[in-house]
Write an enzyme that holds these catalytic residues in place. Structure first.
Site, PDB file in Angstrom:
ATOM      1  N   GLU A 188       0.838  -1.204   0.000  1.00 26.87           N
ATOM      2  CA  GLU A 188       0.000   0.000   0.000  1.00 26.87           C
ATOM      3  C   GLU A 188       0.874   1.256   0.000  1.00 26.87           C
ATOM      4  O   GLU A 188       0.558   2.235  -0.699  1.00 26.87           O
ATOM      5  CB  GLU A 188      -0.928  -0.013   1.209  1.00 26.87           C
ATOM      6  CG  GLU A 188      -1.964  -1.122   1.158  1.00 26.87           C
ATOM      7  CD  GLU A 188      -3.359  -0.627   1.439  1.00 26.87           C
ATOM      8  OE1 GLU A 188      -3.999  -0.091   0.519  1.00 26.87           O
ATOM      9  OE2 GLU A 188      -3.790  -0.787   2.599  1.00 26.87           O
ATOM     10  N   GLU A 207      -4.660  -8.597   2.397  1.00 24.00           N
ATOM     11  CA  GLU A 207      -5.764  -8.298   3.310  1.00 24.00           C
ATOM     12  C   GLU A 207      -6.980  -9.196   3.087  1.00 24.00           C
ATOM     13  O   GLU A 207      -7.536  -9.738   4.057  1.00 24.00           O
ATOM     14  CB  GLU A 207      -6.162  -6.821   3.180  1.00 24.00           C
ATOM     15  CG  GLU A 207      -5.188  -5.851   3.822  1.00 24.00           C
ATOM     16  CD  GLU A 207      -3.995  -5.528   2.927  1.00 24.00           C
ATOM     17  OE1 GLU A 207      -3.146  -4.727   3.356  1.00 24.00           O
ATOM     18  OE2 GLU A 207      -3.917  -6.073   1.801  1.00 24.00           O
TER      19      GLU A 207
END
Length: 269
Positions: free
Chosen positions: A123, A143
């Site tokens: 990210e 995730e």
């Protein structure tokens, strides 16, 4: 390089003339995100924006790892350093700012990746503008596989940066990705031998820093400010930001240096 006082126990921030080098420094936890690290990252990005002579930043990780993602316990635990705790209280949304989710620096950020850059590490990479990755690095947004959500913004940003099917592959399967595959997807700029990511990123930073700083910042801002706009409206924004650059002293210096066959000396005016 000069170590800056805005550094924290988990984030080393150094200045080398026009280049800011930001190192996530929690090697015992594979540079997993902590409150100390996020306050440091947020401070670094604010410093890059505020300091006129900083033209580009490089983000890397200590001890051969970029970042292994979130350490939820450490992120929720205040720093043991009183000065860092005070900065955290004064800094609204330091988690999101540190993760390059909001209030992005006005200068380009280059990521230099060795080892793991997974979950929150990927990210962070997605939030940077240029990306150098070592050949044995591992990337991935894990995730969904853990029934979590990529809160750093990748569900929005990744499909805008690489082809939709590749973005959904990474987001929905949560699988690991090699440096070579990341390059083939267009997720990174360049793959280099292990141990060379920071050196290659510094070379790229020097090339960015040698460009006209007003031009670089206006190009970056034009892209960000026109996301989602129809082309005619976006071009009006481009003109508003571009014409002052064309009329700047730096633009005159660039033309003169070309005629005189010498390196330009840009001052950001």
């Amino acid at each position: 390089m000069e170590l800056l006082p805005i550094s924290t126990p988990h984030c080393r921030i150094e200045r080398d003339e026009h280049v800011l080098v930001v190192t996530m420094n929690r090697p015992e936890a594979r540079n997993a995100l902590s409150a100390d690290m996020l306050v440091g990252l947020a401070s670094a990005w604010a410093y890059a924006s505020e300091e006129r002579d900083v033209r580009v930043a490089v983000l890397t990780g200590a001890a051969g790892t970029f970042c292994s993602g979130a350490d939820l316990k450490a992120m929720g635990t205040p720093s043991s350093d009183p000065e860092v705790r005070a900065r955290a209280l004064e800094m609204t949304d330091f988690h999101w700012k540190g993760l390059l989710r909001q209030d992005l620096p006005t200068k380009p950020v280059i990521s230099a990746v060795e080892g793991y850059a997974v979950a929150g590490g990927t990210e962070l990479l997605v939030g940077t503008d240029l990306r150098i990755v070592a050949e044995s690095a591992t990337l991935g947004l894990f995730e969904a596989k853990r029934a979590l959500f990529p809160m750093g913004g990748s569900a929005v940003r990744l499909p805008r940066q690489i082809p939709y099917c590749h973005a959904m592959d990474l987001l929905l399967t949560g699988r690991a990705v090699t440096a070579a595959e990341a390059l083939s997807m267009g997720l990174v700029n360049r793959v280099v031998p292990d141990g060379q990511a920071l050196a290659a990123a510094r070379e790229l930073a020097a090339a960015v820093a040698a460009s006209g700083p007003l031009a670089v910042q206006a190009i970056l801002r034009t892209y960000r400010d026109t996301l989602g706009m129809p082309e005619p409206e976006a071009l009006r924004v481009s003109d508003e930001l571009g014409w002052p650059v064309i009329g700047s002293e730096d633009a005159k210096e660039g033309t003169l240096a070309f005629r005189e066959k010498r390196p330009p000396v840009y001052r950001g005016h």
